[in-house]
Design an enzyme around this catalytic site. Structure first.
Site, short mmCIF file in Angstrom:
data_model
loop_
_atom_site.label_atom_id
_atom_site.label_comp_id
_atom_site.label_asym_id
_atom_site.label_seq_id
_atom_site.Cartn_x
_atom_site.Cartn_y
_atom_site.Cartn_z
N LEU A 125 0.86 -1.17 0.00
CA LEU A 125 0.00 0.00 0.00
C LEU A 125 0.91 1.23 0.00
O LEU A 125 1.97 1.22 0.62
CB LEU A 125 -0.90 0.03 1.25
CG LEU A 125 -1.96 -1.05 1.39
CD1 LEU A 125 -2.69 -0.90 2.72
CD2 LEU A 125 -2.95 -1.01 0.24
N ASP A 126 0.48 2.28 -0.68
CA ASP A 126 1.26 3.52 -0.66
C ASP A 126 1.38 4.05 0.76
O ASP A 126 0.56 3.74 1.63
CB ASP A 126 0.59 4.58 -1.54
CG ASP A 126 0.50 4.15 -3.00
OD1 ASP A 126 1.35 3.35 -3.43
OD2 ASP A 126 -0.42 4.61 -3.69
#
Length: 308
Positions: A137-138
């Site tokens: 995930l960013d």
């Protein structure tokens, strides 16, 4: 180096990788194929690098496991919001601002640092810098993320993502209101040709990779919309790039939108990995983890609803 006891082939003639997968169930077939290709399997004293080679009655097979490359990442006691955990995997609710794995500029304080403190045995699973990480995930995207605790689970979960049996759903608030209630964005994504820190829509013939995002409207909020996204592929910044491409960038995304949101202090883009569904690598039961919305996302929705 560690070595499995010699395996004796009895009453069979079968392809090497398939036979080894039956004999060594703690190693995935993909892992065994890589060991074969890496020269770690010997048949009757001779190295064999072909997974398609046949073994037959009387053959003596030896599998050697290379030592794991030392992990130069320190364990850090960072609190984790655990949604699900057992001996095979762990699913976490990642907060905004937490980088998943060490990288230049983020050597410490990452999710990997926290995981090594919580699960010391993760070192060596799935790569040196990313032990057990199945997907990412960013930094400022919140929500559900899965981590494998064993090599078999890691290979199994990655295979699910590849064949699209795992299900990943996100909630996001975008600028504007799409003209229809649902749709699909099928546009390849690659590294931005001028800004290497960004991704962009890049044709396949120029190095882009297939990227498919399904979306539907959850709630209209005047000039904003709460959207649900389902990933068919998992390219870097996929939802953010696709949303911007359709003219409705994610609120708070300062990379793919020039718009600035005021009214609520957001730690990053309003994008949350809300639901993660997958098949358990050992029991094969379907697991579905739901990550509660972070406080900042709830405040944003409350603010927009009050303006209606």
């Amino acid at each position: 180096m560690s070595e499995y006891r010699p395996l004796e082939v009895k009453d069979t003639k079968e392809r090497l990788d398939r036979w080894l997968a039956e004999q060594l169930p703690d190693l995935s077939r993909s892992r065994l194929q890589k060991l074969i290709e890496g020269g770690c399997v010997c048949i009757n004293g001779e190295t064999c690098t072909s997974k398609k080679a046949s073994v037959q009655n009387g053959d003596r097979v030896v599998v050697t496991i290379p030592e794991a490359v030392p992990l130069e990442v320190e364990a850090e006691a960072i609190p984790l919001d655990i949604l699900y955990e057992d001996n095979a995997l762990i699913i976490l609710n990642k907060p905004a601002g937490l980088v998943v794995h060490p990288a230049p500029g983020h050597e410490n304080g990452t999710l990997v640092n926290a995981l090594l403190a919580h699960c010391p045995d993760l070192a060596g699973i799935g790569g040196v810098q990313r032990p057990g990480i199945v997907h990412r995930l960013d930094k400022d995207t919140t929500g559900a993320i899965a981590i494998a605790k064993t090599d078999f689970a890691h290979q199994h979960l990655q295979a699910q993502l590849k064949v699209k049996t795992a299900r990943r759903e996100y909630l996001g608030v975008v600028y504007g209101v799409p003209g229809s209630t649902n749709g699909t964005i099928d546009l390849p994504i690659g590294r931005h040709p001028r800004d290497r820190k960004k991704m962009a829509i890049v044709p396949l013939e120029k190095g882009g990779r297939t990227a498919v995002t399904h979306w539907q409207i959850e709630e209209r909020l005047s000039n904003y919309t709460l959207m649900r996204f389902r990933l068919e592929t998992g390219r870097t910044h996929q939802i953010r790039v696709h949303s911007a491409q359709m003219g409705h960038p994610i609120v708070g995304d300062l990379v793919y939108s020039s718009a600035r949101f005021s009214g609520v202090n957001l730690p990053g883009q309003a994008l949350h990995a809300h639901k993660l569904g997958l098949q358990h690598p050992v029991t094969e039961e379907w697991i579905e983890a739901i990550a509660p919305l972070p406080e900042s996302f709830i405040k944003l929705l409350t603010f927009l609803r009050q303006r209606l």
